[in-house]
Write a protein that holds these residues in place. Structure first.
Motif, PDB file in Angstrom:
ATOM      1  N   ALA A  12      53.410 -62.856  33.495  1.00  0.00           N
ATOM      2  CA  ALA A  12      54.102 -63.833  34.327  1.00  0.00           C
ATOM      3  C   ALA A  12      53.172 -64.975  34.730  1.00  0.00           C
ATOM      4  O   ALA A  12      51.981 -64.767  34.969  1.00  0.00           O
ATOM      5  CB  ALA A  12      54.653 -63.150  35.580  1.00  0.00           C
ATOM      6  N   TRP A  13      53.731 -66.185  34.792  1.00  0.00           N
ATOM      7  CA  TRP A  13      53.008 -67.297  35.405  1.00  0.00           C
ATOM      8  C   TRP A  13      52.930 -67.032  36.903  1.00  0.00           C
ATOM      9  O   TRP A  13      53.911 -66.611  37.519  1.00  0.00           O
ATOM     10  CB  TRP A  13      53.765 -68.609  35.153  1.00  0.00           C
ATOM     11  CG  TRP A  13      53.031 -69.823  35.658  1.00  0.00           C
ATOM     12  CD1 TRP A  13      52.239 -70.647  34.924  1.00  0.00           C
ATOM     13  CD2 TRP A  13      53.030 -70.349  36.989  1.00  0.00           C
ATOM     14  NE1 TRP A  13      51.738 -71.655  35.709  1.00  0.00           N
ATOM     15  CE2 TRP A  13      52.205 -71.495  36.995  1.00  0.00           C
ATOM     16  CE3 TRP A  13      53.632 -69.962  38.188  1.00  0.00           C
ATOM     17  CZ2 TRP A  13      51.973 -72.268  38.133  1.00  0.00           C
ATOM     18  CZ3 TRP A  13      53.400 -70.715  39.330  1.00  0.00           C
ATOM     19  CH2 TRP A  13      52.590 -71.851  39.300  1.00  0.00           C
ATOM     20  N   ARG A  14      51.741 -67.260  37.472  1.00  0.00           N
ATOM     21  CA  ARG A  14      51.586 -67.077  38.908  1.00  0.00           C
ATOM     22  C   ARG A  14      50.800 -68.231  39.508  1.00  0.00           C
ATOM     23  O   ARG A  14      50.032 -68.909  38.807  1.00  0.00           O
ATOM     24  CB  ARG A  14      50.914 -65.740  39.205  1.00  0.00           C
ATOM     25  CG  ARG A  14      51.790 -64.563  38.780  1.00  0.00           C
ATOM     26  CD  ARG A  14      51.435 -63.297  39.489  1.00  0.00           C
ATOM     27  NE  ARG A  14      50.379 -62.572  38.792  1.00  0.00           N
ATOM     28  CZ  ARG A  14      49.855 -61.438  39.255  1.00  0.00           C
ATOM     29  NH1 ARG A  14      50.274 -60.930  40.394  1.00  0.00           N
ATOM     30  NH2 ARG A  14      48.919 -60.817  38.578  1.00  0.00           N
ATOM     31  N   PRO A  15      51.025 -68.521  40.785  1.00  0.00           N
ATOM     32  CA  PRO A  15      50.302 -69.619  41.420  1.00  0.00           C
ATOM     33  C   PRO A  15      48.801 -69.517  41.159  1.00  0.00           C
ATOM     34  O   PRO A  15      48.190 -68.468  41.345  1.00  0.00           O
ATOM     35  CB  PRO A  15      50.629 -69.433  42.907  1.00  0.00           C
ATOM     36  CG  PRO A  15      51.984 -68.795  42.901  1.00  0.00           C
ATOM     37  CD  PRO A  15      51.958 -67.861  41.723  1.00  0.00           C
ATOM     38  N   GLY A  16      48.230 -70.622  40.721  1.00  0.00           N
ATOM     39  CA  GLY A  16      46.833 -70.653  40.326  1.00  0.00           C
ATOM     40  C   GLY A  16      46.658 -70.765  38.827  1.00  0.00           C
ATOM     41  O   GLY A  16      45.578 -71.142  38.364  1.00  0.00           O
ATOM     42  N   ASP A  17      47.702 -70.467  38.055  1.00  0.00           N
ATOM     43  CA  ASP A  17      47.666 -70.623  36.603  1.00  0.00           C
ATOM     44  C   ASP A  17      47.853 -72.098  36.234  1.00  0.00           C
ATOM     45  O   ASP A  17      48.331 -72.892  37.049  1.00  0.00           O
ATOM     46  CB  ASP A  17      48.783 -69.799  35.954  1.00  0.00           C
ATOM     47  CG  ASP A  17      48.510 -68.306  35.979  1.00  0.00           C
ATOM     48  OD1 ASP A  17      47.363 -67.924  36.238  1.00  0.00           O
ATOM     49  OD2 ASP A  17      49.457 -67.533  35.747  1.00  0.00           O
ATOM     50  N   VAL A  62      64.901 -69.997  36.153  1.00  0.00           N
ATOM     51  CA  VAL A  62      65.828 -69.417  37.131  1.00  0.00           C
ATOM     52  C   VAL A  62      65.093 -68.661  38.235  1.00  0.00           C
ATOM     53  O   VAL A  62      63.960 -68.200  38.055  1.00  0.00           O
ATOM     54  CB  VAL A  62      66.835 -68.456  36.456  1.00  0.00           C
ATOM     55  CG1 VAL A  62      67.751 -69.193  35.518  1.00  0.00           C
ATOM     56  CG2 VAL A  62      66.108 -67.311  35.756  1.00  0.00           C
ATOM     57  N   VAL A  63      65.758 -68.532  39.371  1.00  0.00           N
ATOM     58  CA  VAL A  63      65.245 -67.691  40.455  1.00  0.00           C
ATOM     59  C   VAL A  63      65.122 -66.261  39.946  1.00  0.00           C
ATOM     60  O   VAL A  63      66.035 -65.722  39.318  1.00  0.00           O
ATOM     61  CB  VAL A  63      66.196 -67.741  41.670  1.00  0.00           C
ATOM     62  CG1 VAL A  63      65.687 -66.824  42.778  1.00  0.00           C
ATOM     63  CG2 VAL A  63      66.338 -69.163  42.178  1.00  0.00           C
ATOM     64  N   GLY A  64      63.972 -65.645  40.199  1.00  0.00           N
ATOM     65  CA  GLY A  64      63.708 -64.302  39.701  1.00  0.00           C
ATOM     66  C   GLY A  64      63.028 -64.292  38.357  1.00  0.00           C
ATOM     67  O   GLY A  64      62.693 -63.229  37.837  1.00  0.00           O
ATOM     68  N   GLY A  65      62.823 -65.487  37.762  1.00  0.00           N
ATOM     69  CA  GLY A  65      62.159 -65.573  36.476  1.00  0.00           C
ATOM     70  C   GLY A  65      60.661 -65.361  36.587  1.00  0.00           C
ATOM     71  O   GLY A  65      60.139 -64.979  37.637  1.00  0.00           O
ATOM     72  N   CYS A  66      59.948 -65.651  35.508  1.00  0.00           N
ATOM     73  CA  CYS A  66      58.510 -65.381  35.526  1.00  0.00           C
ATOM     74  C   CYS A  66      57.701 -66.510  34.904  1.00  0.00           C
ATOM     75  O   CYS A  66      56.551 -66.308  34.523  1.00  0.00           O
ATOM     76  CB  CYS A  66      58.199 -64.066  34.815  1.00  0.00           C
ATOM     77  SG  CYS A  66      58.614 -64.043  33.055  1.00  0.00           S
ATOM     78  N   GLN A  67      58.295 -67.695  34.827  1.00  0.00           N
ATOM     79  CA  GLN A  67      57.557 -68.835  34.298  1.00  0.00           C
ATOM     80  C   GLN A  67      57.569 -70.008  35.273  1.00  0.00           C
ATOM     81  O   GLN A  67      57.926 -71.121  34.930  1.00  0.00           O
ATOM     82  CB  GLN A  67      58.107 -69.233  32.923  1.00  0.00           C
ATOM     83  CG  GLN A  67      57.700 -68.291  31.809  1.00  0.00           C
ATOM     84  CD  GLN A  67      56.178 -68.217  31.633  1.00  0.00           C
ATOM     85  OE1 GLN A  67      55.474 -69.197  31.796  1.00  0.00           O
ATOM     86  NE2 GLN A  67      55.680 -67.026  31.312  1.00  0.00           N
ATOM     87  N   PHE A 107      56.144 -62.431  29.189  1.00  0.00           N
ATOM     88  CA  PHE A 107      57.201 -62.136  30.152  1.00  0.00           C
ATOM     89  C   PHE A 107      56.768 -61.040  31.114  1.00  0.00           C
ATOM     90  O   PHE A 107      55.667 -60.490  31.023  1.00  0.00           O
ATOM     91  CB  PHE A 107      58.491 -61.749  29.413  1.00  0.00           C
ATOM     92  CG  PHE A 107      59.745 -62.225  30.108  1.00  0.00           C
ATOM     93  CD1 PHE A 107      60.099 -63.550  30.083  1.00  0.00           C
ATOM     94  CD2 PHE A 107      60.549 -61.331  30.806  1.00  0.00           C
ATOM     95  CE1 PHE A 107      61.238 -63.996  30.722  1.00  0.00           C
ATOM     96  CE2 PHE A 107      61.695 -61.755  31.445  1.00  0.00           C
ATOM     97  CZ  PHE A 107      62.041 -63.092  31.408  1.00  0.00           C
ATOM     98  N   ASP A 108      57.647 -60.725  32.041  1.00  0.00           N
ATOM     99  CA  ASP A 108      57.370 -59.745  33.086  1.00  0.00           C
ATOM    100  C   ASP A 108      58.510 -58.734  33.164  1.00  0.00           C
ATOM    101  O   ASP A 108      59.691 -59.108  33.088  1.00  0.00           O
ATOM    102  CB  ASP A 108      57.223 -60.465  34.432  1.00  0.00           C
ATOM    103  CG  ASP A 108      57.040 -59.502  35.581  1.00  0.00           C
ATOM    104  OD1 ASP A 108      55.985 -58.847  35.634  1.00  0.00           O
ATOM    105  OD2 ASP A 108      57.959 -59.380  36.418  1.00  0.00           O
TER     106      ASP A 108
END
Length: 391
Positions: free
Chosen positions: A24-29, A120-125, A296-297
């Motif tokens: 998953a993309w996360r803050p800081g990436d 979308v909300v709940g996504g991972c990018q 993906f996550d």
């Protein structure tokens, strides 16, 4: 509700190397071409939290004209994201996912349209999802993340339209889960949509589609590394379960005839009479499963399944026909004749629920549901025709 530019990720944290538990993309990436809209207290349909704050990741191409009548919303499919057009690069693990429809010279063209696509909300990018930090303790949401619906996803997209100054979309279109959201836009916000494109989708998820999703969800939940959804700070995530879920899904995205023609009983390696042997089709499915793990996550995958399973545009609205009765715009409904997930019958039933009596367009292809994502001139022609015939 605030908007941030593409150079800074909202809520960035110094977390060091990304754990191997998720892609998953996360803050800081790396942010790439994403922009972020900060949405306060997004209402949720059925979650006990009632509402959550959401950072919505989106991208745009082209320019909004003075009349503001050239905006097109492209809604991504099940494991898609905001990167509908462009190269793979830092921040974007895959190239634009709809090159056959969106791009210079295509039906949806940045030289003519202002194109918008959001994760979308709940996504991972990029958009707030299970891998994001929880606002209370900074740890990943994990199992605490809400079970969102298609209507929740569209509610966030409405906030984005508001922030961008778009009162009415020229078109909202998308394949699969994107098509479900196009229908939801027409039902919930008919005055804000001039036309919709429902590509390989349905007005209400069928028992057969729910059954396939259930098997995929169980594959993830039964992975010993799933840990009830709280796996982010471990060295291992539910990779085997996520890959298996994708293998199950991928068989529904292709066709029996195509798999037989491409692989038949060809052997990839070893002796298939022994446990170490492998047929070529098994290797093909494993490849696609592993590819998804790399971008993906697992928790987001489960949220997407839930959103699709609970989709029914007519729920608590008197049925699909009544729910869509206020939509006065044009509608393009497209099916592929070999799609065994979202069938031709689904398309005809969906078209019948829409006002103005549109005819479902049935295109021929041998590759099933995934045909919609290919560089497919026939589909480009249909979208181009529908986009030009607007009232």
């Amino acid at each position: 509700m605030t908007e941030t530019g593409a150079s800074v990720a909202p809520g960035s944290i110094n977390r060091g190397e990304k754990p191997r538990a998720t892609a998953a993309w996360r803050p800081g990436d790396p942010v790439g071409h994403r922009r972020f809209l900060e949405i306060e207290a997004l209402p949720l349909e059925a979650d006990p939290l009632g509402s959550i704050d959401v950072s919505l990741a989106y991208e745009t191409w082209g320019e909004l004209n003075e009349a503001k009548d050239n905006a097109v919303y492209v809604a991504h499919a099940f494991t898609g994201d905001s990167h509908v057009m462009g190269d793979a690069e830092p921040g974007h693990p895959s190239p634009g996912w709809w090159p056959g429809i969106v791009g210079p010279g295509k039906a949806i063209d940045p030289d003519r349209h202002f194109i918008v696509c959001a994760n979308v909300v709940g996504g991972c990018q990029g958009t707030t999802g299970p891998a994001h930090p929880h606002p209370e303790d900074g740890k990943p949401w994990g199992s605490r993340f809400p079970w969102v619906t298609v209507r929740d996803m569209v509610a966030a997209e409405v906030r984005l339209a508001d922030a961008l100054g778009i009162d009415r979309w020229r078109m909202v279109l998308g394949p699969s889960l994107g098509g479900l959201r196009a229908l939801e836009w027409a039902a919930s916000y008919p005055e804000r949509v001039q036309s919709i494109g429902v590509i390989g989708a349905t007005a209400a998820t069928t028992a057969d589609q729910i059954a396939w999703g259930s098997a995929q969800a169980q594959a993830i939940r039964l992975d010993p590394d799933f840990n009830d959804g709280d796996y982010y700070d471990t060295e291992r995530g539910p990779h085997r379960g996520l890959a298996l879920a994708r293998e199950i899904a991928h068989t529904t995205y292709r066709t029996s005839a195509e798999l037989e023609a491409r692989f038949g009983r060809d052997v990839q390696h070893g002796d298939p009479l022994t446990p170490d042997g492998q047929f070529a089709v098994q290797s093909y499915l494993a490849h696609h499963g592993n590819k998804l793990v790399d971008r993906f996550d697992a928790n987001s995958y489960l949220r997407m399944i839930h959103a699709v399973d609970t989709h029914d545009v007519g729920r608590e609205r008197g049925g699909a026909k009544q729910a869509l009765s206020h939509f006065e715009g044009q509608a393009l409904v497209v099916a592929v004749d070999s799609d065994r997930l979202y069938t031709v019958e689904d398309a005809h039933l969906t078209a019948a629920a829409l006002p103005r009596n549109p005819e479902a367009t049935v295109l021929h292809a041998t590759s099933g549901h995934d045909s919609f994502l290919a560089n497919w001139p026939a589909l480009d022609d249909e979208v181009r025709r529908a986009e030009h015939i607007l009232v």
